[in-house]
Structures are given as C-alpha cells and as structure tokens.
Design a protein around this motif. Structure first.
Motif, PDB file in Angstrom:
ATOM      1  N   TYR A 130       0.873  -1.172  -0.006  1.00  0.00           N
ATOM      2  CA  TYR A 130       0.021   0.001  -0.170  1.00  0.00           C
ATOM      3  C   TYR A 130       0.817   1.321  -0.056  1.00  0.00           C
ATOM      4  N   LEU A 131       0.712   2.359  -1.035  1.00  0.00           N
ATOM      5  CA  LEU A 131       1.304   3.492  -0.982  1.00  0.00           C
ATOM      6  C   LEU A 131       0.240   4.640  -0.947  1.00  0.00           C
ATOM      7  N   GLY A 132       0.482   5.571  -0.004  1.00  0.00           N
ATOM      8  CA  GLY A 132      -0.721   6.621  -0.229  1.00  0.00           C
ATOM      9  C   GLY A 132       0.017   7.822   0.935  1.00  0.00           C
ATOM     10  N   GLY A 133      -1.203   8.314   1.293  1.00  0.00           N
ATOM     11  CA  GLY A 133      -0.814   9.592   2.349  1.00  0.00           C
ATOM     12  C   GLY A 133      -2.222  10.128   2.661  1.00  0.00           C
ATOM     13  N   GLY A 134      -2.106  11.079   3.470  1.00  0.00           N
ATOM     14  CA  GLY A 134      -3.382  11.870   3.904  1.00  0.00           C
ATOM     15  C   GLY A 134      -3.049  13.075   4.858  1.00  0.00           C
ATOM     16  N   TYR A 135      -4.092  13.422   5.435  1.00  0.00           N
ATOM     17  CA  TYR A 135      -4.143  14.695   6.131  1.00  0.00           C
ATOM     18  C   TYR A 135      -4.196  14.338   7.718  1.00  0.00           C
ATOM     19  N   MET A 136      -3.568  14.903   8.721  1.00  0.00           N
ATOM     20  CA  MET A 136      -3.440  14.576  10.074  1.00  0.00           C
ATOM     21  C   MET A 136      -4.060  15.550  10.875  1.00  0.00           C
ATOM     22  N   GLN A 137      -4.835  15.274  11.970  1.00  0.00           N
ATOM     23  CA  GLN A 137      -5.396  16.171  12.780  1.00  0.00           C
ATOM     24  C   GLN A 137      -5.006  16.158  14.313  1.00  0.00           C
ATOM     25  N   ARG A 138      -4.387  17.117  14.872  1.00  0.00           N
ATOM     26  CA  ARG A 138      -4.060  16.940  16.266  1.00  0.00           C
ATOM     27  C   ARG A 138      -5.436  16.844  17.026  1.00  0.00           C
ATOM     28  N   ILE A 139      -5.255  15.723  18.114  1.00  0.00           N
ATOM     29  CA  ILE A 139      -6.446  15.571  18.881  1.00  0.00           C
ATOM     30  C   ILE A 139      -6.277  15.662  20.332  1.00  0.00           C
ATOM     31  N   GLY A 140      -5.096  16.062  20.597  1.00  0.00           N
ATOM     32  CA  GLY A 140      -4.421  16.390  22.092  1.00  0.00           C
ATOM     33  C   GLY A 140      -2.962  15.945  22.297  1.00  0.00           C
ATOM     34  N   GLY A 141      -2.476  16.594  23.024  1.00  0.00           N
ATOM     35  CA  GLY A 141      -1.163  16.663  23.204  1.00  0.00           C
ATOM     36  C   GLY A 141      -0.243  16.001  21.955  1.00  0.00           C
ATOM     37  N   ASN A 142       0.479  14.741  22.080  1.00  0.00           N
ATOM     38  CA  ASN A 142       1.046  14.142  21.041  1.00  0.00           C
ATOM     39  C   ASN A 142       0.404  13.235  20.351  1.00  0.00           C
ATOM     40  N   SER A 143      -1.029  13.087  20.384  1.00  0.00           N
ATOM     41  CA  SER A 143      -2.062  12.205  19.692  1.00  0.00           C
ATOM     42  C   SER A 143      -2.572  12.888  18.266  1.00  0.00           C
ATOM     43  N   PHE A 144      -2.653  12.212  17.099  1.00  0.00           N
ATOM     44  CA  PHE A 144      -3.075  12.586  15.936  1.00  0.00           C
ATOM     45  C   PHE A 144      -3.973  11.409  15.486  1.00  0.00           C
ATOM     46  N   MET A 145      -4.941  12.045  14.763  1.00  0.00           N
ATOM     47  CA  MET A 145      -5.770  11.239  13.810  1.00  0.00           C
ATOM     48  C   MET A 145      -5.553  11.573  12.541  1.00  0.00           C
ATOM     49  N   GLN A 146      -5.414  10.203  11.833  1.00  0.00           N
ATOM     50  CA  GLN A 146      -4.962  10.435  10.334  1.00  0.00           C
ATOM     51  C   GLN A 146      -6.203   9.996   9.495  1.00  0.00           C
ATOM     52  N   LEU A 147      -6.316  10.840   8.443  1.00  0.00           N
ATOM     53  CA  LEU A 147      -7.476  10.284   7.454  1.00  0.00           C
ATOM     54  C   LEU A 147      -6.601  10.433   6.065  1.00  0.00           C
ATOM     55  N   GLY A 148      -6.640   9.051   5.449  1.00  0.00           N
ATOM     56  CA  GLY A 148      -5.928   8.990   4.172  1.00  0.00           C
ATOM     57  C   GLY A 148      -6.468   8.092   3.307  1.00  0.00           C
ATOM     58  N   LEU A 149      -5.705   7.846   2.116  1.00  0.00           N
ATOM     59  CA  LEU A 149      -6.079   7.098   1.130  1.00  0.00           C
ATOM     60  C   LEU A 149      -5.004   6.109   0.453  1.00  0.00           C
ATOM     61  N   MET A 150      -5.097   4.903   0.640  1.00  0.00           N
ATOM     62  CA  MET A 150      -3.889   3.985   0.184  1.00  0.00           C
ATOM     63  C   MET A 150      -4.416   3.208  -0.912  1.00  0.00           C
ATOM     64  N   TYR A 151      -3.172   3.021  -2.025  1.00  0.00           N
ATOM     65  CA  TYR A 151      -3.485   2.034  -2.908  1.00  0.00           C
ATOM     66  C   TYR A 151      -2.675   1.014  -3.063  1.00  0.00           C
ATOM     67  N   ASN A 152      -3.029  -0.260  -3.197  1.00  0.00           N
ATOM     68  CA  ASN A 152      -2.248  -1.458  -3.280  1.00  0.00           C
ATOM     69  C   ASN A 152      -1.830  -1.445  -4.709  1.00  0.00           C
ATOM     70  N   VAL A 153      -0.424  -1.353  -4.893  1.00  0.00           N
ATOM     71  CA  VAL A 153      -0.030  -1.368  -6.285  1.00  0.00           C
ATOM     72  C   VAL A 153       0.435  -2.726  -6.746  1.00  0.00           C
ATOM     73  N   LEU A 154       0.189  -3.802  -5.867  1.00  0.00           N
ATOM     74  CA  LEU A 154       0.270  -4.985  -6.444  1.00  0.00           C
ATOM     75  C   LEU A 154      -0.820  -5.780  -6.805  1.00  0.00           C
ATOM     76  N   TRP A 155      -2.101  -4.929  -6.517  1.00  0.00           N
ATOM     77  CA  TRP A 155      -3.400  -5.551  -6.873  1.00  0.00           C
ATOM     78  C   TRP A 155      -3.774  -5.808  -8.356  1.00  0.00           C
ATOM     79  N   LYS A 156      -4.079  -6.904  -8.865  1.00  0.00           N
ATOM     80  CA  LYS A 156      -4.583  -7.401 -10.219  1.00  0.00           C
ATOM     81  C   LYS A 156      -5.922  -7.741 -10.223  1.00  0.00           C
ATOM     82  N   GLU A 157      -6.814  -7.257 -10.955  1.00  0.00           N
ATOM     83  CA  GLU A 157      -8.201  -7.319 -11.002  1.00  0.00           C
ATOM     84  C   GLU A 157      -8.497  -8.965 -10.959  1.00  0.00           C
ATOM     85  N   ASN A 158      -7.793  -9.910 -11.978  1.00  0.00           N
ATOM     86  CA  ASN A 158      -8.409 -11.087 -12.063  1.00  0.00           C
ATOM     87  C   ASN A 158      -7.776 -12.013 -11.083  1.00  0.00           C
ATOM     88  N   SER A 159      -6.786 -11.748 -10.287  1.00  0.00           N
ATOM     89  CA  SER A 159      -5.978 -12.752  -9.460  1.00  0.00           C
ATOM     90  C   SER A 159      -5.849 -12.385  -8.153  1.00  0.00           C
TER      91      SER A 159
END
Length: 176
Positions: A130-159
């Motif tokens: 999986y390769l991708g990225g996204g946005y991080m929102q601080r939710i307190g102190g050193n804690s973050f929520m991550q919202l992202g989108l990943m893509y499986n570059v090894l994915w093949k439709e028929n196999s």
C-alpha cells in the motif's frame, strides 16, 4: 450490524488513544516509540464490503520519519465470496508540516476464503504493498487522527482476493 460496529470501533479507538496521550511533554519528547491503529473501509463491485482493524507500533527514526510493524484483521464479503484475513508487515511514514503524511505499508495476508457461488473453500496467502498518504489532525498532546487514502500497487483485477486496490482509512497515532 455494520451500522453498529463501525461507530463502536471509532469511539473505542478514540477513547483508548486519547487516554494514552495523557502525560508530561518531557516524557513525550524523549520517547521515540509510537502506538496507534486504524480502521479501514472498502467498497467494490458486486456489493463488496470490507472492514479492517490494524494495530501498529512504530519508532521515530527522525522527527519526521517513522517505521514500525503493523498487524491487521480484515473481514470481506460480497455477493460471491466471504473471507477473513490476518496480516502482518512493516510500514514507514514520512510526516511534513505536522498536518500531512505519506506512507508505505507491506502486508502479508493469510486468507480464509469461501466462494459462495461454487461453494468452494480455500486457504491462501497474498502480499499487498500500500502506498498513499493523507491529512493529520491533532486530537490532543502528541496524539493525531490520520485520514488517508492508500492504493495496493500489487493489486491485479483477475488474480487478487481484493475487490479493489483503493483503500480509504482512518487511523490514530500517539507519540509523534
């Protein structure tokens, strides 16, 4: 049932990770370990639906680069199949401006598969990168929520066991 599980997992994750983040800033600055997890949700053709839970442990190599190990449990279903998967593998994330991240995650899955149409059962293994990225929102102190989108570059439709290579996700991380 799905309408209940997803909100409960979100509330449970937020509750756990917000409690873990309580501490003094000096402890957080000296500790390079990170903990977190995420949930993923996927949709595809033929009424495909997947739900994933993925706990993770990481180590900050630099202020902006983190590497670690992530595990996963995934349930998938569609009109034609049902599967349960357990996975494990390394991940790496690069953070910039403490608001965004890019990452890679290699997972090796152990899959219990049932084809509903042919009443065929199988156990197999599959690797996903999986390769991708996204946005991080601080939710307190050193804690973050991550919202992202990943893509499986090894994915093949028929196999591949996966109905799609695209995976949106929500994750939480403490220790950044």
């Amino acid at each position: 049932m799905r309408k209940i599980i997803i909100p409960l997992m979100l509330m449970f994750s937020i509750s756990i990770f917000s409690q873990v983040s309580v501490g003094t800033p000096s402890v957080a600055e000296s500790n390079r370990w990170t903990f977190g997890g995420g949930i993923g949700l996927g949709f595809g053709s033929n009424s495909a639906f997947s739900l994933q839970a993925a706990p993770r442990v990481g180590y900050r190599l630099t202020e902006d680069l983190e590497a670690g190990v992530i595990g996963s449990v995934s349930w998938q279903t569609s009109n034609y199949y049902r599967s349960t998967m357990f996975g494990v593998g390394p991940f790496a994330n690069y953070y910039f401006a403490r608001s965004f991240y890019v990452g890679a995650n290699l997972q090796h899955y152990f899959i219990n598969y049932h084809d509903k149409y042919y009443d065929y059962k199988d156990n197999r293994e599959e690797t996903a990168l999986y390769l991708g990225g996204g946005y991080m929102q601080r939710i307190g102190g050193n804690s973050f929520m991550q919202l992202g989108l990943m893509y499986n570059v090894l994915w093949k439709e028929n196999s591949s066991i996966f109905s799609s290579g695209l995976v949106p996700n929500i994750g939480f991380v403490v220790g950044l």
